[in-house]
Write an enzyme that holds these catalytic residues in place. Structure first.
Site, PDB file in Angstrom:
ATOM      1  N   HIS A 118       0.731  -3.905  -3.465  1.00 49.45           N
ATOM      2  CA  HIS A 118      -0.322  -3.072  -4.069  1.00 49.45           C
ATOM      3  C   HIS A 118       0.264  -2.365  -5.289  1.00 49.45           C
ATOM      4  CE1 HIS A 118       1.786   0.213  -2.114  1.00 49.45           C
ATOM      5  NE2 HIS A 118       1.617  -0.355  -0.928  1.00 49.45           N
ATOM      6  N   ARG A 152      -0.871  -0.669   4.783  1.00 48.51           N
ATOM      7  CA  ARG A 152      -1.700  -0.408   5.980  1.00 48.51           C
ATOM      8  C   ARG A 152      -3.109   0.077   5.626  1.00 48.51           C
ATOM      9  NH1 ARG A 152       3.378   1.171   8.000  1.00 48.51           N
ATOM     10  NH2 ARG A 152       3.967  -0.003   9.859  1.00 48.51           N
ATOM     11  N   GLY A 154       1.267   0.524  -5.745  1.00 53.39           N
ATOM     12  CA  GLY A 154       2.459   1.345  -5.462  1.00 53.39           C
ATOM     13  C   GLY A 154       3.721   0.509  -5.632  1.00 53.39           C
ATOM     14  N   HIS A 155       3.716  -0.692  -5.039  1.00 56.21           N
ATOM     15  CA  HIS A 155       4.860  -1.601  -5.212  1.00 56.21           C
ATOM     16  C   HIS A 155       5.034  -1.953  -6.699  1.00 56.21           C
ATOM     17  CE1 HIS A 155       3.613  -2.971  -0.971  1.00 56.21           C
ATOM     18  NE2 HIS A 155       4.798  -2.421  -0.797  1.00 56.21           N
TER      19      HIS A 155
END
Ligand code: AMP
Length: 272
Positions: A27, A180, A29-30
């Site tokens: 996502h 998640r 964030g990664h």
């Protein structure tokens, strides 16, 4: 050109690598960590390895989202040099790999709720470091306790790897992105956004001079009002993860909570 690889060969070992470990279901964030990695001007290598050993709950492991095709597309579009997709047997060969036991900070907070979790994390990260031999590695502050323990491991084992920290990437409502979150309904995501709002509330109360205990109590009440099933909300000194004292300058407020049975973690820095 992005290369997808399953093993580490001499071509990779001849490069100076900036390594970004992930468990996949990539996502933003990664991808924000990838952007940080690219700023080093080294070759970037992202691993996607769902590490069984860091799950203390079978269902959590079995339900973890796996989206390799989409992951590869996202990472290619961000210009990653190598995507490392190893088999389980490559990471954990039959001769075994050394287990890395965390220091005592590994047994509080996430460590208390998820026994064995940090041993699993440190063991796989050390194994990946050993295979890839990066000069730099990027980790997100989203997993603040994990980041603390990785820096501690690098120093204890005297590994010559520079650890770079990435800020927490949030959605427009403040919910920290997480693989998640894919298990959350639209409504649950709105409920989960109250986690960050509660952290901000506690931070504000502390900055206004309220005691840590009272401020955290307010945060607990605010989370409990919002259909959030709280595991912990705790404040620590960022330096050592002990309960803060009058000399503490930088604090971290950390939480884990369940929304629709999905375990979410978040944290916020507080300067005093
Ligand atoms: P994971 O795939 O969940 O193991 O995460 C891989 C790396 O991405 C870890 O260093 C995480 O801390 C980081 N990460 C996960 N979510 C975020 C986020 N929302 N913002 C920044 N980094 C993140």
């Amino acid at each position: 050109m992005t290369k997808v690889i399953n093993t580490i060969n001499d071509d990779i070992l001849s490069e100076n690598i900036c390594f970004i470990p992930t468990m996949g279901a990539i996502h933003e964030g990664h991808l924000s960590l990838v952007d940080i990695g690219k700023e080093t001007n080294l070759k970037t290598l992202v691993s996607i390895f769902l590490n069984r050993r860091q799950f203390n709950n079978d269902d959590d492991f079995k339900n973890y989202p796996i989206e390799h095709e989409q992951d590869i597309q996202f990472l290619k579009s961000r210009g990653v040099d190598f995507i490392f997709l190893p088999q389980d047997s490559y990471i954990y060969p039959s001769e075994g790999v050394p287990s890395i036991v965390p220091s005592k900070v590994g047994s509080i907070l996430e460590g208390a709720s998820r026994p064995g979790h940090f041993e699993g994390v440190l063991t796989v990260v050390n194994r990946l470091f050993d295979l890839i031999k990066p000069s730099h590695a990027v980790f997100g502050k989203k997993d603040a306790q994990q980041l603390f323990l990785i820096k501690d491991m690098v120093s204890r084992l005297d590994l010559n790897i520079e650890i770079i920290e990435g800020e927490i990437f949030r959605d427009i409502n403040g919910l920290a992105l997480s693989s998640r979150n894919k298990h959350l309904s639209h409504d649950a995501k709105l409920i989960a956004a109250n986690i960050f709002k509660s952290l901000q509330k506690v931070s504000k109360e502390i900055n206004l001079g309220k005691s840590f205990e009272e401020s955290v109590e307010l945060g607990i009440n605010s989370l409990n009002q919002n259909e959030i099933d709280l595991d912990y909300l705790e404040i620590v000194d960022e330096e050592n993860f002990n309960y803060p004292n009058k000399y503490s300058k930088k604090l971290k407020l950390l939480t884990a909570a369940y929304v629709e049975n999905v375990r979410l973690i978040d944290n916020i820095d507080i300067e005093i």
